[in-house]
Design an enzyme around this catalytic site. Structure first.
Site, mmCIF file in Angstrom:
data_model
loop_
_atom_site.group_PDB
_atom_site.id
_atom_site.type_symbol
_atom_site.label_atom_id
_atom_site.label_comp_id
_atom_site.label_asym_id
_atom_site.label_seq_id
_atom_site.Cartn_x
_atom_site.Cartn_y
_atom_site.Cartn_z
ATOM 1 N N ASP A 102 -1.799 3.581 -13.124
ATOM 2 C CA ASP A 102 -2.738 4.459 -12.446
ATOM 3 C C ASP A 102 -3.483 5.277 -13.510
ATOM 4 O OD1 ASP A 102 -3.461 5.431 -9.615
ATOM 5 O OD2 ASP A 102 -2.948 7.313 -10.599
ATOM 6 N N TYR A 230 -7.720 14.092 -10.615
ATOM 7 C CA TYR A 230 -8.851 14.115 -9.682
ATOM 8 C C TYR A 230 -10.003 15.026 -10.086
ATOM 9 C CZ TYR A 230 -5.473 11.543 -7.051
ATOM 10 O OH TYR A 230 -4.552 10.596 -6.692
ATOM 11 N N HIS A 290 0.021 -1.121 -5.008
ATOM 12 C CA HIS A 290 -0.287 -0.196 -6.098
ATOM 13 C C HIS A 290 0.979 0.240 -6.837
ATOM 14 C CE1 HIS A 290 -3.076 2.333 -8.216
ATOM 15 N NE2 HIS A 290 -2.414 3.444 -7.932
#
Length: 312
Positions: A102, A230, A290
């Site tokens: 990720d 983020y 994922h």
């Protein structure tokens, strides 16, 4: 799991947590994503240690057992790369393989560009190397209700998460990210509402696993994790698109929702990515999501140890 040892490394007035197993000069460093922590690499650490490597998995600053920086909202991706370099220095590791999942994949790729002399090879899961210009194109095509867009807004995710206890938040995120579909909320809906609290965990993720994650997120909170990845600034690599020159492998589950990003699967399968990562292997794991390293640890361990033996 008992054979994995834990220590803290002092980096820039922060105590960062490092899990470790195995000995020797051949080193593999594992970099987690969100909502993960060092624990997400438990199967891979034991496997590479049995193959003769020293396996190290860290908690990024503000994650897991690592200390929270004084101003979490000012954390950048460059901070994570700088932390990584200092950890290697303190542990007296001149060179290593890096395995990133990720956003940990982004840290691994960037580190290999900034410090190629310290990188023997890079393995990433769930996220390919994407030049910043292409990142903008990818996200501009995604709907505003997509979770990444929502969580970029200061306060939006905090209010959404705050309706539930930490364990429920982690459970919802794990279930949501296991889906093969993009996680898009309607205008009158919050991201956490995409998963009903009564939905069972994936079969490969136990209640004990969930409790381990929840306990550590109760300690760290979400201030740093929502900043990185983020809301944080990326590393400035200049105007020219740099190449990742070291041997690299990308492992993707065929059911990973990331493949639904507009144009991404074509980017991977057309060979376009090799313009930027010329020494690259791409491997797809059938039925993988994922969280492929936790879902199919034996398969990922086999791929990983094979890559390491080829380039050690």
């Amino acid at each position: 799991m008992d054979q994995i040892q834990h220590k803290f490394v002092d980096i820039k007035d922060l105590k960062l947590h490092v899990a470790e197993i195995g000995t020797g000069d051949k080193v593999v460093v594992f970099l987690h994503g969100f909502p993960e922590i060092w624990y997400s690499w438990r199967f891979q650490m034991i496997a590479v240690a049995k193959s003769g490597y020293r396996a190290i998995a860290l908690d990024f600053r503000g994650y897991g057992l690592s200390e929270i920086p004084p101003e979490p909202e000012k954390t950048t991706f460059k901070d994570l790369d700088d932390d990584l370099a200092e950890i290697l220095n303190v542990l007296e590791i001149p060179k290593a393989f890096f395995v990133g999942k990720d956003f940990g994949a982004s840290v691994a790729y960037t580190f290999s560009i900034l410090h190629p002399e310290r990188v023997q090879g890079v393995v990433t899961l769930g996220i390919p190397f994407i030049p910043s210009a292409l990142v903008g194109q990818l996200f501009s095509s995604l709907p505003q209700g997509f979770y990444v867009m929502r969580w970029r807004i200061p306060g939006r995710a905090e209010a959404d998460f705050g309706r539930f206890d930490v364990k429920t938040v982690i459970k919802k995120i794990y279930i949501m990210f296991t889906s093969s579909d993009l996680q898009v909320a309607e205008d009158n809906q919050e991201v956490m509402d995409l998963v009903d609290s009564s939905t069972p965990l994936p079969s490969w993720f136990t209640e004990e696993d969930l409790s381990t994650y929840a306990t550590l997120y109760e300690k760290s909170g979400f201030r740093t994790p929502l900043t990185v990845p983020y809301r944080a600034l990326p590393v400035d690599l200049g105007e020219n698109v740099p190449n990742v020159s070291v041997p690299s492998m990308l492992i993707m589950g065929r059911g990973d929702y990331v493949l639904k990003f507009p144009g991404l699967e074509q980017y991977l399968t057309s060979g376009m990515m090799t313009q930027f990562v010329p020494n690259l292997e791409v491997t797809f794991v059938d039925e993988g999501t994922h969280f492929v390293q936790e879902q199919f640890p034996d398969k990922v361990n086999e791929l990983l140890t094979s890559f390491l033996s080829k380039h050690a």
